[in-house]
Design a protein around this motif. Structure first.
Motif, PDB file in Angstrom:
ATOM      1  N   UNK A 225     -29.161  -0.700   0.774  1.00 13.79           N
ATOM      2  CA  UNK A 225     -28.150   0.210   1.308  1.00 13.79           C
ATOM      3  C   UNK A 225     -27.629  -0.279   2.653  1.00 13.79           C
ATOM      4  N   UNK A 226     -26.340  -0.098   2.852  1.00 16.07           N
ATOM      5  CA  UNK A 226     -25.683  -0.446   4.111  1.00 16.07           C
ATOM      6  C   UNK A 226     -25.728  -1.938   4.392  1.00 16.07           C
ATOM      7  N   UNK A 227     -25.549  -2.702   3.325  1.00 14.06           N
ATOM      8  CA  UNK A 227     -25.327  -4.143   3.459  1.00 14.06           C
ATOM      9  C   UNK A 227     -23.857  -4.426   3.200  1.00 14.06           C
ATOM     10  N   UNK A 228     -23.260  -5.217   4.090  1.00 17.97           N
ATOM     11  CA  UNK A 228     -21.861  -5.627   3.931  1.00 17.97           C
ATOM     12  C   UNK A 228     -21.823  -7.125   3.696  1.00 17.97           C
ATOM     13  N   UNK A 229     -21.123  -7.542   2.656  1.00 17.79           N
ATOM     14  CA  UNK A 229     -21.073  -8.961   2.301  1.00 17.79           C
ATOM     15  C   UNK A 229     -19.624  -9.390   2.167  1.00 17.79           C
ATOM     16  N   UNK A 230     -19.211 -10.332   3.003  1.00 14.88           N
ATOM     17  CA  UNK A 230     -17.850 -10.869   2.939  1.00 14.88           C
ATOM     18  C   UNK A 230     -17.876 -12.185   2.181  1.00 14.88           C
ATOM     19  N   UNK A 231     -16.957 -12.344   1.237  1.00 12.57           N
ATOM     20  CA  UNK A 231     -16.874 -13.552   0.424  1.00 12.57           C
ATOM     21  C   UNK A 231     -15.479 -14.142   0.531  1.00 12.57           C
ATOM     22  N   UNK A 232     -15.335 -15.336   1.083  1.00  7.33           N
ATOM     23  CA  UNK A 232     -14.019 -15.988   1.069  1.00  7.33           C
ATOM     24  C   UNK A 232     -13.555 -16.233  -0.361  1.00  7.33           C
ATOM     25  N   UNK A 233     -12.264 -16.407  -0.530  1.00  8.39           N
ATOM     26  CA  UNK A 233     -11.725 -16.690  -1.858  1.00  8.39           C
ATOM     27  C   UNK A 233     -12.410 -17.916  -2.448  1.00  8.39           C
ATOM     28  N   UNK A 234     -12.708 -17.854  -3.742  1.00  6.72           N
ATOM     29  CA  UNK A 234     -13.297 -18.994  -4.428  1.00  6.72           C
ATOM     30  C   UNK A 234     -14.793 -19.152  -4.250  1.00  6.72           C
TER      31      UNK A 234
END
Length: 273
Positions: A64-73
């Motif tokens: 819970x309350x994990x944020x994950x950013x993924x660049x395109x590709x």
């Protein structure tokens, strides 16, 4: 619906998308668990539930309350149960430089309640602007997205650079995942990828197993068959054309491989979608 290697489309005309995670799992667990990528940068905000997520060849736990950013590709996949809740924010394709979004994946674990509320409010504000259709809505959404980008950057500045710097195992697994993402449509084998990376197939498999719990061949197969299922469920392409597009020597070989991986024939899978 988010599509691999393409910007998601919905009935909305907004270049942004804000979707509940439950929408991703419609059509089967493979929609989230199989290795795939999107053609636009995304932010995944888990608010409930836990499991494992594999990003660029490395597996880690999420909660819970994990944020994950993924660049395109970025190749990724994550476990998702009925108890998993959250939101995915899809940015417009090609907006990375304009918004100064991170070039590499980011995994943030937000333990403070004020930080959790801050991120949720920013996502809500973006979604509200996206849905109300007011004049200058696109400009407003870009401003909200810019605030999200700044927020991510500020959180990154608080982290110890050593904590996010991959070791030799992580670097090789990430390099392999990036190559697979670029070339999984080809008939290349693990041996071909290993040669390109300057290692033996055995070493590459051992590294992948250590980084994400599966050998190099499983990562490649998973990525190929995600794309196969996507094409079978989202297009009307003949099966022989899908086989050719994914680098299989013949439709018969594709059918055997698909059935071995999924337990269904391509035609059988398409009928139930």
């Amino acid at each position: 619906m988010i599509r691999a290697a393409a910007t998601p489309t919905t009935a909305l005309k907004s270049p942004f998308r804000v979707l509940p995670l439950a929408r991703l799992a419609k059509g089967g667990r493979w929609r989230t668990e199989a290795m795939r990528s999107y053609g636009a940068p995304v932010l995944i905000w888990f608010t409930r539930g836990q499991g494992r997520i594999t990003v660029s060849g490395k597996t880690a736990g999420y909660g819970p309350h994990n944020a994950i950013f993924l660049p395109a590709g970025t190749m990724h996949g994550f476990e998702m149960s009925n108890q998993t809740f959250g939101t995915i924010v899809v940015f417009p394709a090609g907006v990375e430089t304009r918004l100064s979004l991170p070039e590499d994946p980011v995994h943030l674990r937000l333990r403070e309640a004020d930080k959790q509320g801050e991120l949720s409010r920013m996502i809500d504000n973006l979604q509200r602007e996206m849905e109300n259709g007011s004049p200058l809505a696109h400009q407003a959404m870009m401003c909200h997205a810019g605030l999200l980008a700044v927020w991510i950057e500020r959180e990154l500045l608080k982290k110890d650079p050593e904590d996010s710097r991959p070791d030799a195992t992580g670097r090789l697994a990430a390099a392999y995942a990036a190559l697979v993402e670029q070339e999984f449509h080809s008939p290349k084998t693990v041996r071909d990828y290993a040669a390109e990376l300057g290692v033996t197939p055995t070493h590459l498999s051992r590294v992948c197993k250590k980084a994400c719990g599966r050998p190099a061949s499983a990562i490649l197969s998973d990525r190929v068959h995600y794309e196969a299922r996507r094409l079978l469920s989202e297009t009307h392409l003949p099966i022989k054309d899908i086989a050719a597009r994914l680098g299989f020597a013949s439709p018969a070989y594709f059918t055997r491989a698909f059935q071995h991986h999924t337990g269904q024939t391509p035609s059988g899978f398409r009928k139930v979608q």
